[in-house]
Design a protein around this motif. Structure first.
Motif, PDB file in Angstrom:
ATOM      1  N   GLY A 142     -29.258 -18.076  26.125  1.00 52.84           N
ATOM      2  CA  GLY A 142     -27.859 -17.810  26.437  1.00 52.84           C
ATOM      3  C   GLY A 142     -26.916 -18.919  26.042  1.00 52.84           C
ATOM      4  O   GLY A 142     -25.708 -18.803  26.242  1.00 52.84           O
ATOM      5  N   SER A 143     -27.433 -20.012  25.455  1.00 52.82           N
ATOM      6  CA  SER A 143     -26.587 -21.127  25.023  1.00 52.82           C
ATOM      7  C   SER A 143     -25.994 -20.833  23.653  1.00 52.82           C
ATOM      8  O   SER A 143     -26.671 -20.277  22.780  1.00 52.82           O
ATOM      9  N   THR A 144     -24.750 -21.208  23.465  1.00 47.58           N
ATOM     10  CA  THR A 144     -24.066 -20.986  22.190  1.00 47.58           C
ATOM     11  C   THR A 144     -24.193 -22.218  21.311  1.00 47.58           C
ATOM     12  O   THR A 144     -23.950 -23.341  21.761  1.00 47.58           O
ATOM     13  N   VAL A 145     -24.588 -21.993  20.055  1.00 41.98           N
ATOM     14  CA  VAL A 145     -24.713 -23.061  19.071  1.00 41.98           C
ATOM     15  C   VAL A 145     -23.666 -22.818  17.997  1.00 41.98           C
ATOM     16  O   VAL A 145     -23.510 -21.692  17.509  1.00 41.98           O
ATOM     17  N   TYR A 146     -22.934 -23.870  17.620  1.00 41.17           N
ATOM     18  CA  TYR A 146     -21.840 -23.739  16.667  1.00 41.17           C
ATOM     19  C   TYR A 146     -22.260 -24.248  15.287  1.00 41.17           C
ATOM     20  O   TYR A 146     -22.854 -25.314  15.148  1.00 41.17           O
ATOM     21  N   PHE A 147     -21.919 -23.470  14.262  1.00 48.25           N
ATOM     22  CA  PHE A 147     -22.254 -23.778  12.881  1.00 48.25           C
ATOM     23  C   PHE A 147     -21.018 -24.222  12.092  1.00 48.25           C
ATOM     24  O   PHE A 147     -21.050 -24.241  10.866  1.00 48.25           O
ATOM     25  N   VAL A 152     -29.608 -27.045  14.496  1.00 46.91           N
ATOM     26  CA  VAL A 152     -28.157 -27.247  14.472  1.00 46.91           C
ATOM     27  C   VAL A 152     -27.706 -28.029  15.696  1.00 46.91           C
ATOM     28  O   VAL A 152     -26.797 -28.863  15.617  1.00 46.91           O
ATOM     29  N   ARG A 153     -28.347 -27.788  16.828  1.00 45.80           N
ATOM     30  CA  ARG A 153     -27.979 -28.525  18.041  1.00 45.80           C
ATOM     31  C   ARG A 153     -28.293 -30.020  17.888  1.00 45.80           C
ATOM     32  O   ARG A 153     -27.526 -30.881  18.317  1.00 45.80           O
ATOM     33  N   GLN A 154     -29.429 -30.326  17.251  1.00 48.28           N
ATOM     34  CA  GLN A 154     -29.820 -31.725  17.068  1.00 48.28           C
ATOM     35  C   GLN A 154     -29.031 -32.404  15.955  1.00 48.28           C
ATOM     36  O   GLN A 154     -28.776 -33.605  16.018  1.00 48.28           O
ATOM     37  N   ARG A 155     -28.658 -31.631  14.929  1.00 49.00           N
ATOM     38  CA  ARG A 155     -27.949 -32.227  13.798  1.00 49.00           C
ATOM     39  C   ARG A 155     -26.823 -31.279  13.375  1.00 49.00           C
ATOM     40  O   ARG A 155     -26.967 -30.497  12.436  1.00 49.00           O
TER      41      ARG A 155
END
Length: 615
Positions: A442-447, A404-407
């Protein structure tokens, strides 16, 4: 905020008379809005702490930083001199990086002991970035153990004292600022009533709304807008930044000002901050055009699933318009779309997911597939979000969060979700509710810009299908209504009874899409499509034009559709065994095939092996 101060600062004020040491943990690196004569003032933790202490009569706050060394607030010569008299040792200047023959922790402990036991004046020590004092709180070296043992003893022998200017008995407290309460040895704080642990939370809605009001002046069109429009902007910015820090809100405001984002489109600045991409494919003009004819285009490739295709397209149209979860209010951070494909195996669930990807993103490969049968063990959750610190591969990140971070604009396909471990499914609760997930680092990834597709074979097994077909080969085993009821009941039973996760089923809502069985007519269409694929491959790879006689086609079709329990995959498997394999064997023996037409005139099976005759 009753007096303008955050709740954690008010709790610090209360602790001054009852706790000798205070541990601040959580959102300690954020910015905090404190009341000022003309509104609000952004302050960091040490400034906010100093303000509260100053109001309680404390003359100075000594700040101990593992990198910068010792400092003092307020930063003026008079205060520095007074603080130096408290922490002075052997007539050497205490400020600057720690240097001591007993090591830096020994020197620091001397300082905090002198401050905590000082008579006649109010003083306090803030140990900034205390999480970086030691490498591993569970494995202390002798110097580290001695430092915390002295700190533990100090917490128990220190007493609150009055001063000449204030008769109230208050402690000279030691304040630890850590990211996580476990960054300090457990034995220092566990069961120690003299040490108070205070959580510094993420800003709640009221705080974010106040921050939005304070930040909005820099936004394009805010000052010219009417009062109602201003209130709407402030409310939307506060709602859309749920789970964010005030630092993040300030960054969003700077981004919106730089992009000259109109106040009515503040969600674009929030979205850009989350995913790091300015362009928004969901607002592309060509997407609406594609979605208008998506049902017809997909139905031409996914055979026999008219209802499932139309239902899926309806859900995605809602996603394109940004109306997913609109009934829940202002939380727009949920995934753009969620679909749960349920039904028999081999009927086109994965194929439909690929076609939806093609319609949305213009590329059928813009999806990431996770085979959930690989996540049947509880520990396999580490593959999704990454291994915890200290474990092998912890720095590689998780497969899901990295994807998700990459795309950020993509479709995520979770195949056969019923085979995943229930603990892993819990990860999806946060994704479906808040549209975000925190990985092991601890990094937040947004969907919020993704489409989630779950597939499941719950409902009718291949064995049940075969029994029904054997009883009446010409009749579909269930009507559409019967299949809907049966599959939905199976899904509900699995999530509520087998997995004991009714809350996950509740998040899916009405997004369950039931697929039909493959009937004889649909099977014939699938067969022709698969044969056409063989034609295309031979023409592209070898320049060979393949043809089947009508008798051969009927024979292959009869064999491929004899048992439809395995759906389209069963048809493809039979075609591979009866046509592709023997055809490849025959063509391999021949040379100079380019430009030739090859006609299959006969297909036969002998000794468990299929053979073809070519003309």
């Amino acid at each position: 905020m009753s007096d303008g101060y955050p709740a954690w600062l008010r709790e610090v004020r209360t602790a001054l008379s009852i706790n000798s040491q205070i541990v601040l943990y959580g959102n300690v690196r954020d910015v905090f809005l404190l009341p000022a004569p003309h509104g609000w003032e952004p302050c960091d933790l040490q400034t906010g702490l100093h303000r509260v202490l100053a109001e309680e009569g404390y003359q100075h706050l000594v700040v101990a930083d593992p990198v910068a060394g010792l400092g003092v607030l307020p930063a003026d010569p008079v205060t520095a001199k007074a603080a130096a008299e408290v922490v002075q040792r052997d007539n050497r200047p205490p400020w600057g990086p720690w240097k001591d023959k007993e090591g830096p922790l020994g020197a620091l402990c001397d300082v905090i002991e002198r401050v905590a036991t000082a008579d006649g004046q109010r003083s306090a020590v803030l140990i900034e970035f205390a999480s970086r004092l030691i490498l591993d709180p569970g494995r202390l070296d002798p110097a580290e153990h001695a430092f915390f043992a002295r700190s533990d003893r100090l917490s128990r022998v220190a007493y609150p004292k009055p001063v000449p200017t204030d008769s109230r008995p208050l402690y000279n407290p030691i304040v630890w600022a850590v990211n996580n309460e476990r960054d300090l040895p457990v034995w220092l704080t566990a069961g120690n009533d003299d040490v108070r642990k205070i959580a510094v939370p993420l800003p709640e809605f009221g705080v974010r709304e106040t921050a939005a009001r304070w930040l909005a002046n820099a936004l394009t069109g805010y000052r010219e807008a009417g009062e109602d429009d201003r209130h709407e902007l402030e409310r939307r910015l506060a709602e859309q930044t749920q789970g964010m820090t005030l630092r993040s809100m300030m960054a969003i405001a700077r981004l919106a000002a730089r992009m000259r984002t109109p106040i009515g489109e503040i969600d674009e600045a929030v979205r850009c901050y989350r995913v790091g991409v300015h362009d928004n494919p969901w607002r592309a003009s060509h997407l609406r055009g594609r979605m208008q004819h998506a049902a017809e285009n997909i139905a031409s490739r996914v055979k026999g699933q008219r209802e499932a295709v139309q239902r899926s397209v309806d859900i995605l149209v809602r996603a394109v318009l940004g109306l997913s979860g609109a009934q829940a209010g202002g939380n727009v951070s949920r995934p753009r779309g969620v679909l749960f494909f349920a039904g028999p195996t081999g009927v086109g669930k994965t194929e439909l997911a690929k076609e939806l990807t093609q319609q949305i993103f213009g590329d059928a490969r813009a999806y990431t597939r996770f085979d959930m049968s690989e996540f049947s063990a509880e520990h396999s959750a580490d593959r999704l979000i990454g291994a915890p610190p200290g474990y092998v591969g912890h720095d590689a990140g998780g497969e899901l969060t990295n994807a998700v971070r990459q795309r950020p604009f993509s479709l995520l396909l979770f195949d056969e979700v019923e085979k995943a471990n229930p603990r892993i499914l819990d990860k999806f609760l946060q994704i479906l509710d808040d549209g975000r997930l925190t990985d092991a680092s601890g990094s937040t990834v947004y969907f919020s810009e993704t489409v989630l597709v779950f597939t499941s074979n719950l409902g009718v097994t291949a064995e049940e299908y075969a029994i029904q077909r054997e009883a009446d080969p010409l009749q579909a085993p269930f009507t559409r209504d019967e299949l809907e009821v049966r599959v939905r009941r199976a899904v509900e039973h699995h999530f509520t009874t087998v997995l004991n996760r009714p809350e996950l089923l509740n998040r899916l809502g009405d997004n369950i899409v039931v697929f039909n069985f493959i009937d004889a007519e649909t099977a014939a269409e699938i067969f022709d499509v698969l044969v056409a694929h063989v034609h295309e491959r031979l023409r592209a790879e070898h320049g060979v034009d393949l043809r089947l006689t009508e008798d051969v086609r009927r024979q292959l079709l009869a064999g491929a559709t004899r048992n439809l329990a395995m759906g389209g995959r069963g048809i493809g498997s039979h075609l591979e065994s009866a046509l592709v394999n023997p055809l490849a064997r025959e063509l391999f023996r021949r040379e100079d095939l380019n430009g030739r037409t090859v006609t299959v005139t006969d297909v036969r099976e002998a000794d468990g092996m299929h053979r073809v005759s070519l003309a």
